[in-house]
Scaffold this motif. Sequence first.
Motif, PDB file in Angstrom:
ATOM      1  N   LYS A   8      21.898  33.307   3.951  1.00 13.88           N
ATOM      2  CA  LYS A   8      22.248  34.719   3.910  1.00 13.88           C
ATOM      3  C   LYS A   8      23.734  34.953   4.151  1.00 13.88           C
ATOM      4  O   LYS A   8      24.368  35.770   3.470  1.00 13.88           O
ATOM      5  CB  LYS A   8      21.430  35.480   4.969  1.00 13.88           C
ATOM      6  CG  LYS A   8      21.567  37.001   4.891  1.00 13.88           C
ATOM      7  CD  LYS A   8      20.848  37.553   3.691  1.00 13.88           C
ATOM      8  CE  LYS A   8      20.853  39.084   3.686  1.00 13.88           C
ATOM      9  NZ  LYS A   8      20.133  39.642   2.538  1.00 13.88           N
ATOM     10  N   LEU A   9      24.315  34.262   5.108  1.00 16.09           N
ATOM     11  CA  LEU A   9      25.691  34.528   5.520  1.00 16.09           C
ATOM     12  C   LEU A   9      26.701  33.533   4.958  1.00 16.09           C
ATOM     13  O   LEU A   9      27.901  33.783   5.006  1.00 16.09           O
ATOM     14  CB  LEU A   9      25.778  34.518   7.052  1.00 16.09           C
ATOM     15  CG  LEU A   9      24.974  35.609   7.768  1.00 16.09           C
ATOM     16  CD1 LEU A   9      25.004  35.378   9.269  1.00 16.09           C
ATOM     17  CD2 LEU A   9      25.524  36.987   7.442  1.00 16.09           C
ATOM     18  N   GLY A  10      26.227  32.400   4.464  1.00 15.39           N
ATOM     19  CA  GLY A  10      27.138  31.393   3.950  1.00 15.39           C
ATOM     20  C   GLY A  10      27.433  30.311   4.977  1.00 15.39           C
ATOM     21  O   GLY A  10      27.027  30.389   6.141  1.00 15.39           O
ATOM     22  N   TYR A  11      28.178  29.303   4.539  1.00 15.31           N
ATOM     23  CA  TYR A  11      28.430  28.143   5.392  1.00 15.31           C
ATOM     24  C   TYR A  11      29.345  28.445   6.571  1.00 15.31           C
ATOM     25  O   TYR A  11      29.446  27.645   7.502  1.00 15.31           O
ATOM     26  CB  TYR A  11      29.013  26.997   4.557  1.00 15.31           C
ATOM     27  CG  TYR A  11      28.021  26.428   3.565  1.00 15.31           C
ATOM     28  CD1 TYR A  11      26.891  25.747   3.998  1.00 15.31           C
ATOM     29  CD2 TYR A  11      28.211  26.579   2.198  1.00 15.31           C
ATOM     30  CE1 TYR A  11      25.969  25.223   3.107  1.00 15.31           C
ATOM     31  CE2 TYR A  11      27.295  26.064   1.287  1.00 15.31           C
ATOM     32  CZ  TYR A  11      26.185  25.397   1.741  1.00 15.31           C
ATOM     33  OH  TYR A  11      25.267  24.900   0.858  1.00 15.31           O
ATOM     34  N   GLY A  12      30.007  29.579   6.542  1.00 18.34           N
ATOM     35  CA  GLY A  12      30.867  29.944   7.662  1.00 18.34           C
ATOM     36  C   GLY A  12      30.121  30.076   8.974  1.00 18.34           C
ATOM     37  O   GLY A  12      30.695  29.853  10.048  1.00 18.34           O
ATOM     38  N   ILE A  13      28.824  30.391   8.913  1.00 17.24           N
ATOM     39  CA  ILE A  13      28.025  30.528  10.129  1.00 17.24           C
ATOM     40  C   ILE A  13      27.893  29.191  10.853  1.00 17.24           C
ATOM     41  O   ILE A  13      27.596  29.143  12.054  1.00 17.24           O
ATOM     42  CB  ILE A  13      26.621  31.096   9.792  1.00 17.24           C
ATOM     43  CG1 ILE A  13      25.842  31.475  11.060  1.00 17.24           C
ATOM     44  CG2 ILE A  13      25.825  30.112   8.967  1.00 17.24           C
ATOM     45  CD1 ILE A  13      26.430  32.598  11.827  1.00 17.24           C
ATOM     46  N   TYR A  49      27.206  27.329  14.910  1.00 17.92           N
ATOM     47  CA  TYR A  49      26.258  26.282  15.288  1.00 17.92           C
ATOM     48  C   TYR A  49      26.971  25.027  15.785  1.00 17.92           C
ATOM     49  O   TYR A  49      26.569  24.429  16.794  1.00 17.92           O
ATOM     50  CB  TYR A  49      25.353  25.935  14.104  1.00 17.92           C
ATOM     51  CG  TYR A  49      24.393  27.034  13.736  1.00 17.92           C
ATOM     52  CD1 TYR A  49      23.514  27.559  14.673  1.00 17.92           C
ATOM     53  CD2 TYR A  49      24.354  27.564  12.452  1.00 17.92           C
ATOM     54  CE1 TYR A  49      22.631  28.568  14.351  1.00 17.92           C
ATOM     55  CE2 TYR A  49      23.465  28.575  12.117  1.00 17.92           C
ATOM     56  CZ  TYR A  49      22.614  29.078  13.062  1.00 17.92           C
ATOM     57  OH  TYR A  49      21.742  30.076  12.741  1.00 17.92           O
ATOM     58  N   ILE A  50      28.034  24.608  15.085  1.00 15.60           N
ATOM     59  CA  ILE A  50      28.777  23.433  15.518  1.00 15.60           C
ATOM     60  C   ILE A  50      29.507  23.729  16.826  1.00 15.60           C
ATOM     61  O   ILE A  50      29.554  22.887  17.733  1.00 15.60           O
ATOM     62  CB  ILE A  50      29.765  22.975  14.420  1.00 15.60           C
ATOM     63  CG1 ILE A  50      28.978  22.490  13.188  1.00 15.60           C
ATOM     64  CG2 ILE A  50      30.677  21.868  14.939  1.00 15.60           C
ATOM     65  CD1 ILE A  50      29.849  22.148  11.993  1.00 15.60           C
TER      66      ILE A  50
END
Length: 319
Positions: A201-206, A210-211
Motif C-alpha cells: 500500500k505505501l511502497g518500499y519506503g515503509i 521496519y529496518i
Amino acid sequence: MYIEQGYKGLHEGWRYVVGVIAVFFGWQFIGGIPLVIALISKSGLDSLVTTPSGMSELLGANVFLFLMLLAFVFGILFLFIFVKYVHKQSFKSLTTSREKIDWKRIIFAFSLWSIVSILFILLDIYLSPDDYVLNFKFEKFLILAAIAIALIPIQTSMEEYFMRGYVMQGLGIAVKNKWIPLIVTSSVFGLLHIFNPEVQKLGYGILVFYIGTGFFLGIMTLMDEGLELALGFHAANNLTAALLVTADWTAFTTDSIYRDVSDPVLGWDVLVPVFIVFPILLFIFSKKYKWTDWKGRLFGKVMSKEEFLAVENGNPSEV
C-alpha cells in the motif's frame, strides 16, 4: 556477554544453518496448514491468493487472526525444541546473560511502550477525527482480546528469540564480532516484512520503519545483554495496535476499537519513531539500567569460547 551465551550449548555452524531451516519449516509450512485448510474449505484454492484483508473478511477477523498467529506457536515450539535437543542450550541462556530472566525488565518495557503507543494513537484520533470510525463491538472485541492477549506475545517472542536470540548468537559466534550480527539481524527483520500489505500500500519506503525498528531492538538487546526489554517492547507494540486501531491495508485486520479509514500516505510519521522516539527510549533505558561502553557492546569483538569460559570461571586474567 549475551552473544557468548551461545557457547553454553553446542554451537557448530551447521547446527544453526539446519536450525534456521527447521524453524522456518515449522513456522511457515507446518504452522500455516490450519489457515490453508480453513481457506480452501471456505472458498477453494483461489482464496490462497487473496489479500490478508480478503482472508479476514472471508473467515472472519477473529478466526483469521487466530489462525495467522497459530503459525507462530509452531515456530517457537520448533525453535525451543531445536535449541534444547540439538544445541543442548538452556532457555535462560538464549534469553539473557543474567543469572535469571529479569521479568521486571519485560514488564517495564511493555508498560512504557504501551502507554506511549496509546497516547500516540489517541492524539492522532483527536487531531484527525475524520480518519477514524468507532468500530467497537463488545462480543467480537472480547474474543479479539482473548486471542490477542494469549497469542500476540507468543508471536512477538518467537520473532525476538529467533532473530535477536538464536540468529544473533549463532552469527556472532561465527564472525567473532557484534556489529555484523546487529546489521544482519536488523536488516533481515525489516526485510521479512516486505510481504506485509503495508508495503504493497505505501511502497518500499515503509521498510525504513521496519529496518529501523530492527536496529532499535538489536541495539537494546546488545546494550542490555539480554532479550528482556525487546520482548516487552515488541509485545506492547503489536498488542496495542491489534486492540486499538486497525485498517483494511494492515497485517492485523482486527475487530479493534477504532478503524482507520483514511487514504494512507508515506510521510513523516514513518521517520519520527525511528529517528526521534526510539533514540529517546534508548536514552531512558540507558539511564535506568546504567548502560556503559556503547562502542564495545555494539562494535566490540565476541570472545572465543576459551576466553568466555575463563571469565565465567572467575579467571579474567586468562583472557
